[in-house]
Design a protein around this motif. Sequence first.
Motif, PDB file in Angstrom:
ATOM      1  N   ALA A  51       0.838  -1.205   0.000  1.00 47.36           N
ATOM      2  CA  ALA A  51       0.000   0.000   0.000  1.00 47.36           C
ATOM      3  C   ALA A  51       0.872   1.255   0.000  1.00 47.36           C
ATOM      4  N   GLU A  52       1.949   1.205   0.796  1.00 44.41           N
ATOM      5  CA  GLU A  52       2.822   2.374   0.908  1.00 44.41           C
ATOM      6  C   GLU A  52       3.455   2.740  -0.437  1.00 44.41           C
ATOM      7  N   GLU A  53       3.835   1.713  -1.203  1.00 42.06           N
ATOM      8  CA  GLU A  53       4.474   1.966  -2.505  1.00 42.06           C
ATOM      9  C   GLU A  53       3.471   2.559  -3.489  1.00 42.06           C
ATOM     10  N   VAL A  54       2.234   2.032  -3.443  1.00 42.27           N
ATOM     11  CA  VAL A  54       1.184   2.532  -4.338  1.00 42.27           C
ATOM     12  C   VAL A  54       0.908   4.002  -4.007  1.00 42.27           C
ATOM     13  N   GLU A  55       0.789   4.271  -2.704  1.00 38.36           N
ATOM     14  CA  GLU A  55       0.551   5.640  -2.244  1.00 38.36           C
ATOM     15  C   GLU A  55       1.671   6.575  -2.712  1.00 38.36           C
ATOM     16  N   HIS A  56       2.901   6.148  -2.491  1.00 37.82           N
ATOM     17  CA  HIS A  56       4.037   6.978  -2.896  1.00 37.82           C
ATOM     18  C   HIS A  56       4.017   7.233  -4.395  1.00 37.82           C
ATOM     19  N   ALA A  57       3.719   6.187  -5.156  1.00 40.50           N
ATOM     20  CA  ALA A  57       3.695   6.333  -6.611  1.00 40.50           C
ATOM     21  C   ALA A  57       2.603   7.324  -7.018  1.00 40.50           C
ATOM     22  N   GLU A  58       1.427   7.205  -6.412  1.00 42.70           N
ATOM     23  CA  GLU A  58       0.316   8.120  -6.733  1.00 42.70           C
ATOM     24  C   GLU A  58       0.685   9.557  -6.393  1.00 42.70           C
ATOM     25  N   GLU A  59       1.258   9.743  -5.197  1.00 42.32           N
ATOM     26  CA  GLU A  59       1.658  11.092  -4.777  1.00 42.32           C
ATOM     27  C   GLU A  59       2.637  11.717  -5.762  1.00 42.32           C
ATOM     28  N   GLU A  60       3.512  10.852  -6.312  1.00 43.91           N
ATOM     29  CA  GLU A  60       4.541  11.382  -7.215  1.00 43.91           C
ATOM     30  C   GLU A  60       3.990  11.658  -8.606  1.00 43.91           C
ATOM     31  N   GLY A  61       2.778  11.166  -8.879  1.00 42.46           N
ATOM     32  CA  GLY A  61       2.151  11.496 -10.159  1.00 42.46           C
ATOM     33  C   GLY A  61       1.982  10.339 -11.121  1.00 42.46           C
ATOM     34  N   VAL A  62       2.229   9.114 -10.670  1.00 42.59           N
ATOM     35  CA  VAL A  62       1.995   7.953 -11.536  1.00 42.59           C
ATOM     36  C   VAL A  62       0.485   7.789 -11.728  1.00 42.59           C
ATOM     37  N   ILE A  63       0.075   7.555 -12.966  1.00 43.05           N
ATOM     38  CA  ILE A  63      -1.351   7.406 -13.289  1.00 43.05           C
ATOM     39  C   ILE A  63      -1.694   5.921 -13.322  1.00 43.05           C
ATOM     40  N   PHE A  64      -2.734   5.519 -12.597  1.00 41.94           N
ATOM     41  CA  PHE A  64      -3.115   4.108 -12.540  1.00 41.94           C
ATOM     42  C   PHE A  64      -4.270   3.837 -13.499  1.00 41.94           C
ATOM     43  N   ASP A  65      -4.017   2.979 -14.492  1.00 38.24           N
ATOM     44  CA  ASP A  65      -5.076   2.514 -15.387  1.00 38.24           C
ATOM     45  C   ASP A  65      -5.423   1.101 -14.948  1.00 38.24           C
ATOM     46  N   LEU A  66      -6.429   0.991 -14.067  1.00 38.12           N
ATOM     47  CA  LEU A  66      -6.751  -0.309 -13.506  1.00 38.12           C
ATOM     48  C   LEU A  66      -7.789  -1.013 -14.362  1.00 38.12           C
ATOM     49  N   LEU A  67      -7.897  -2.320 -14.138  1.00 36.67           N
ATOM     50  CA  LEU A  67      -8.859  -3.138 -14.890  1.00 36.67           C
ATOM     51  C   LEU A  67      -8.677  -2.984 -16.400  1.00 36.67           C
ATOM     52  N   CYS A  68      -7.432  -2.980 -16.833  1.00 42.11           N
ATOM     53  CA  CYS A  68      -7.195  -3.090 -18.271  1.00 42.11           C
ATOM     54  C   CYS A  68      -5.950  -3.922 -18.538  1.00 42.11           C
ATOM     55  N   ASN A  69      -5.932  -4.530 -19.688  1.00 44.54           N
ATOM     56  CA  ASN A  69      -4.889  -5.495 -20.005  1.00 44.54           C
ATOM     57  C   ASN A  69      -4.416  -5.295 -21.440  1.00 44.54           C
ATOM     58  N   PRO A  70      -3.087  -5.222 -21.666  1.00 46.57           N
ATOM     59  CA  PRO A  70      -2.575  -4.998 -23.022  1.00 46.57           C
ATOM     60  C   PRO A  70      -2.834  -6.206 -23.921  1.00 46.57           C
ATOM     61  N   ILE A  71      -3.137  -5.943 -25.176  1.00 51.65           N
ATOM     62  CA  ILE A  71      -3.254  -7.036 -26.142  1.00 51.65           C
ATOM     63  C   ILE A  71      -2.237  -6.908 -27.277  1.00 51.65           C
TER      64      ILE A  71
ATOM     65  N   ILE B 128       0.272   1.395 -27.174  1.00 52.41           N
ATOM     66  CA  ILE B 128      -0.076   0.084 -26.634  1.00 52.41           C
ATOM     67  C   ILE B 128      -1.603  -0.005 -26.641  1.00 52.41           C
ATOM     68  N   THR B 129      -2.103  -1.147 -27.089  1.00 50.52           N
ATOM     69  CA  THR B 129      -3.551  -1.326 -27.151  1.00 50.52           C
ATOM     70  C   THR B 129      -3.989  -2.263 -26.024  1.00 50.52           C
ATOM     71  N   CYS B 130      -5.027  -1.837 -25.294  1.00 50.58           N
ATOM     72  CA  CYS B 130      -5.501  -2.610 -24.144  1.00 50.58           C
ATOM     73  C   CYS B 130      -6.982  -2.918 -24.291  1.00 50.58           C
ATOM     74  N   VAL B 131      -7.446  -3.867 -23.496  1.00 52.28           N
ATOM     75  CA  VAL B 131      -8.890  -4.093 -23.365  1.00 52.28           C
ATOM     76  C   VAL B 131      -9.268  -3.831 -21.909  1.00 52.28           C
ATOM     77  N   ARG B 132     -10.508  -3.422 -21.696  1.00 54.39           N
ATOM     78  CA  ARG B 132     -10.994  -3.226 -20.322  1.00 54.39           C
ATOM     79  C   ARG B 132     -11.402  -4.576 -19.743  1.00 54.39           C
ATOM     80  N   MET B 133     -11.227  -4.692 -18.436  1.00 53.46           N
ATOM     81  CA  MET B 133     -11.517  -5.952 -17.759  1.00 53.46           C
ATOM     82  C   MET B 133     -12.595  -5.734 -16.701  1.00 53.46           C
TER      83      MET B 133
END
Lengths: 276, 464
Positions: B322-342, B355-360
């Motif tokens: 959780a701490e790493e995710v929080e730190h990454a978010e604070e620093e400006g990393v954008i999370f694209d969740l529930l998607c997978n590259p094809i 990169i082309t992804c599909v939603r999950m």
Amino acid sequence: MYPIVNKVELNPTVTRMDIYAPLIAAKAQPGQFVILRVDACGERIPLTVADTDPDKGLVTIIFQIVGATTALLNQKQAGESLPDFVGPLGLPTHTEGVKKVAVVGGGVGCAIAYPVAKKLHAQGAAVHTVIGFRENDLVILRDEFAAVSDELILMTDDGSAGQKGLVTQALQAQLDAGNDYDLVIAIGPLVMMKFVSALTKPYNIRTLVSMNSIMIDGTGMCGCCRLTVGGQTKFACVDGPDFDGHLVDFDESLARAGMYKEHEREAYCKLMKNEE
Amino acid sequence: MPNMSKEKQPMPTQDAKARAKNYSEVALGYTTEQALDEAQRCLHCKHKPCVAGCPVAIDIPGFLKQTAEGDFEAAYQTIAQASSLPAVCGRVCPQETQCEQLCVRGIKGEPVAIGRLERFVADAHLASDSRAAEKPTPNGFKVAVIGSGPAGLTCAGRLARLGYAVTVFEALHLAGGVLVYGIPEFRLPKAIVQREIDGLRALGVEVQTNMVIGRVLSIDELLEQQGYSVVFIGSGAGLPRFMNIPGENLNGVYSANEFLTRVNLMKAYQDGCPTPIQQAKKVVVVGGGNVAMDAARCALRLNAEEVHIVYRRSLTELPARAEEVEHAEEEGVIFDLLCNPISIEGDENLNVKSITCVRMGLGEPDESGRRRPVVIPNSEFTIECDCVIMSIGTSPNPLIKATTEGLDTTRWGGIIADETTGQTSRPSVYAGGDAVTGAATVILAMGAGKAAAEAIHAQLSTQP
């Protein structure tokens, strides 16, 4: 530390060094490579083993000055040491059961082709060698190849030594003359290996190429050296460096080899500037 | 009387905007006042639930009591009895799913900040300690340890303290394994790893770098010709996995291993360093583990304008701390969740352009207990980018298996070893860490290294 025992400049751009590394000298087979660093914050570069002397504990490397790291390596003198020298890495070249082989070497690739030719010759195979260089001044290992080859054909781009033309022309002539090779081994620039493979494909002659991809660790850890072989991804460092030339995606490998060209050019220019 | 504050002392950190552009450590560590205050939150439960959550069974209430009393060196020694790398574990252990998860204080509030206190006492020790380690009396046995990551270093340290002559063989030019090539400087300063390795050297451990076991020497040669009585394999899980989707070999697609190795081990982030790395503008990191967070945060620090994490499940299933995710978010990393590259697309020069992804969506729970991601039909979308970093896991390196006859491995390449002793199918050959389990945590590898050291000692000390 790994002492440089001998250093010989083979031509203005190619240097031979014997490095004291007894454990590697005892194990290295033709086709395998080492990774070295020139100084404590330097790049890791792969170089194929050109020869070994297990009794003296020596590993021979032959390298062309193509960028900053090889230029720095060339500044080292006999008596100095390299901080890191690791190997033998990769799989040895498969030479078992080969009866008649054409060994095709291009430029500094001849340094890698030589130990393979030597081993095949020692195994009793008929060895026909085609080596190609830009011009007479750049020819290396001519006598060494002559000693292990049943036939030796020397090609230069400008005709200043041997015949004028490309190695593919010489190989084509050999095939036209009715030579039925059971193996062709091509080691040299990617473009050369691509065209040798394209040449032998219609004849269905098994063709091995040695892929000198960009590497970091050389043990399968980074995947930087990956290439496509028969539609599958392979790592040159652990699955190779030898691959079936008819299956390698050379265009992809050519693009990957150019990944850091800009950076390499800048690093080389910076080094040259610092020396002025 | 314990400190009954419901919240733990917050960890002082570098400002998110500033740190996203530098490699200095993100978490700055407790002050003495904070440490004294936090240590007093421990209730000293009789049944010590926290200890059961620690893979190396540190006497946690014991070291917290000494910390609360201000005797930091005693607290350090308490930890050191169980753990070889306290300054490392205090930084990178997932305490929230181990010791701290079982802390009674966590029922009504936050658990005691055990990890932060471990780091505090370890740093206090490193800052003050100047005594030379006492070399134990040699017992005449030689042990070879393959790999200098957490498993190998732990095994080597414990055996050296018992008088064994230990040689650690490292394939790279620098010892430390994943601690130096994988985990970035801003999360684990390399000077700390170096101090730990120097400490082992002072105990008499010999570290041989540039030694690829399986190539330069085989395990059989170590046992039969080089005089080693036992070999411990801690060679890790270094082989990167790819997704086998179109475009994965384009220029600009890295494995997380390659990207992190260039940055951390080869110092590509330092000015004047000869190691090349792509100066990417928009980076997509595929995967949701700690390694993915590390790669994303390194990419930011290499001045990428935009860094995305693409992960096929939701935030709840994200395997990173959780701490790493929080730190990454604070620093400006954008999370694209529930998607997978094809697929990954390239330009005419074979450089990545998108990169082309599909939603999950999430379906029924799978065998891992997490809800299975299922593709939502016709949900394809494309993210423009010039760099893709694949961080979807690693497998054990097959080199040792391929060159050691009789060494049994699982279908996916993990060395089969007894869970409590690390004994493999070959006599006198032990294994532990990621080489056995596949990619896991630093502390689990250390636990395995420690258990194997004890089993090795039991074997050799009872030999006639």
